[in-house]
Design a protein around this motif. Structure first.
Motif, short mmCIF file in Angstrom:
data_model
loop_
_atom_site.label_atom_id
_atom_site.label_comp_id
_atom_site.label_asym_id
_atom_site.label_seq_id
_atom_site.Cartn_x
_atom_site.Cartn_y
_atom_site.Cartn_z
N SER A 17 0.82 -1.21 0.00
CA SER A 17 0.00 0.00 0.00
C SER A 17 0.86 1.26 0.00
N ALA A 18 1.93 1.25 0.79
CA ALA A 18 2.83 2.41 0.81
C ALA A 18 3.52 2.58 -0.54
N ASN A 19 3.94 1.46 -1.15
CA ASN A 19 4.56 1.53 -2.48
C ASN A 19 3.57 2.05 -3.52
N ASP A 20 2.33 1.62 -3.43
CA ASP A 20 1.28 2.10 -4.33
C ASP A 20 1.14 3.62 -4.21
N LEU A 21 1.04 4.10 -2.99
CA LEU A 21 0.92 5.54 -2.74
C LEU A 21 2.15 6.28 -3.28
N ALA A 22 3.34 5.76 -2.99
CA ALA A 22 4.58 6.42 -3.44
C ALA A 22 4.64 6.47 -4.96
N ASN A 23 4.26 5.40 -5.64
CA ASN A 23 4.31 5.37 -7.10
C ASN A 23 3.35 6.38 -7.72
N VAL A 24 2.15 6.50 -7.15
CA VAL A 24 1.19 7.48 -7.67
C VAL A 24 1.69 8.90 -7.39
N ALA A 25 2.25 9.13 -6.21
CA ALA A 25 2.80 10.46 -5.89
C ALA A 25 3.93 10.81 -6.85
N LYS A 26 4.78 9.85 -7.16
CA LYS A 26 5.87 10.10 -8.10
C LYS A 26 5.33 10.44 -9.49
N PRO B 93 14.13 8.54 6.34
CA PRO B 93 15.34 9.33 6.11
C PRO B 93 15.24 10.68 6.80
N ALA B 94 16.37 11.25 7.12
CA ALA B 94 16.38 12.60 7.69
C ALA B 94 15.94 13.55 6.59
N TYR B 95 14.99 14.41 6.88
CA TYR B 95 14.51 15.34 5.86
C TYR B 95 13.88 16.54 6.52
N ALA B 96 13.67 17.56 5.71
CA ALA B 96 13.00 18.79 6.12
C ALA B 96 13.73 19.45 7.28
N GLN B 97 13.00 20.21 8.06
CA GLN B 97 13.61 21.02 9.10
C GLN B 97 14.21 20.18 10.22
N GLY B 98 15.43 20.48 10.55
CA GLY B 98 16.06 19.82 11.69
C GLY B 98 16.53 18.40 11.43
N GLY B 99 16.37 17.90 10.20
CA GLY B 99 16.82 16.55 9.90
C GLY B 99 16.10 15.50 10.71
N GLY B 100 14.82 15.72 11.01
CA GLY B 100 14.07 14.78 11.84
C GLY B 100 13.91 13.41 11.22
N LYS B 101 13.89 12.41 12.05
CA LYS B 101 13.66 11.03 11.64
C LYS B 101 12.54 10.47 12.51
N SER B 102 11.81 9.50 11.94
CA SER B 102 10.77 8.82 12.71
C SER B 102 10.89 7.33 12.45
N GLN B 103 10.59 6.55 13.47
CA GLN B 103 10.61 5.10 13.30
C GLN B 103 9.18 4.62 13.14
N ALA B 104 8.95 3.83 12.09
CA ALA B 104 7.65 3.24 11.86
C ALA B 104 7.46 2.11 12.87
N GLN B 105 6.27 2.05 13.44
CA GLN B 105 5.96 0.95 14.35
C GLN B 105 5.72 -0.32 13.52
N VAL B 106 5.53 -1.45 14.17
CA VAL B 106 5.38 -2.72 13.44
C VAL B 106 4.12 -2.76 12.58
N ASN B 107 3.17 -1.88 12.88
CA ASN B 107 1.93 -1.86 12.11
C ASN B 107 1.81 -0.58 11.27
N GLN B 108 2.93 0.01 10.88
CA GLN B 108 2.94 1.25 10.11
C GLN B 108 3.93 1.15 8.95
N ALA B 109 3.60 1.82 7.86
CA ALA B 109 4.54 2.06 6.77
C ALA B 109 4.38 3.53 6.41
N PHE B 110 5.48 4.21 6.17
CA PHE B 110 5.46 5.64 5.88
C PHE B 110 5.86 5.91 4.44
N VAL B 111 5.29 6.96 3.89
CA VAL B 111 5.75 7.52 2.63
C VAL B 111 6.21 8.93 2.96
N THR B 112 7.48 9.21 2.70
CA THR B 112 8.03 10.53 3.00
C THR B 112 8.50 11.20 1.72
#
Length: 159
Positions: A34-43, A67-86
């Motif tokens: 699902s995350a890959n689907d979203l990323a591909n459409v966004a691209k 990945p570190a991105y945007a202000q302050g180089g913030g990073k987030s860890q996805a929980q076991v039931n999450q996938a992120f598109v950044t």
């Protein structure tokens, strides 16, 4: 956050924690797909000639670190039931400016003091979310249903 919302959040966290690990593991491929689907459409929708913005759109799998991105180089860890598109990385931190546009303003930096006319919004991520959310909800829902049926057949889990 209100007290009631905090209580609901704690109850939800406890319920999610109680999900057997076998079920979470079975759902992971649907989350990633699902995350890959979203990323591909966004691209596909991203309005970038050079491709720098497009190349910065990434998927973080469950348990991974964004990945570190945007202000302050913030990073987030996805929980076991999450996938992120950044969108963005240390070199490309303008995705939000493309998505939402900018108002006219005085420039800083090299062109300090000059009038910038602003930029038109060129949404790509929010439309991608709208275009993929129903399909992704169905995909994840099917995975959850299958995982629960499989857990019931095998006699439960570790919860």
């Amino acid at each position: 956050m209100t007290k009631d919302l905090k209580a609901q959040s704690k109850r939800l966290a406890a319920r999610l924690e109680a999900i057997p690990s076998e079920i979470v593991a079975e759902i992971k491929p649907a989350l990633i797909a699902s995350a890959n689907d979203l990323a591909n459409v966004a691209k596909a929708l991203a309005p970038e000639d050079k491709g720098d913005l497009i190349a910065s759109i990434e998927v973080t799998a469950p348990g991974g670190m964004t990945p570190a991105y945007a202000q302050g180089g913030g990073k987030s860890q996805a929980q076991v039931n999450q996938a992120f598109v950044t969108v963005g990385n240390p070199d490309q931190c303008h995705g939000h400016l493309v998505e939402f546009g900018t108002d006219p303003h005085k420039s800083g930096g090299q062109f300090e003091g000059t009038d910038h006319p602003g930029t038109e919004a060129q949404p790509f991520l929010l439309p991608a979310i709208r275009l993929t959310q129903d399909r992704n909800k169905r995909r994840i829902g099917r995975a959850i249903g299958k995982a629960v049926r499989n857990a019931a057949k095998s006699g439960g889990g570790d919860a």
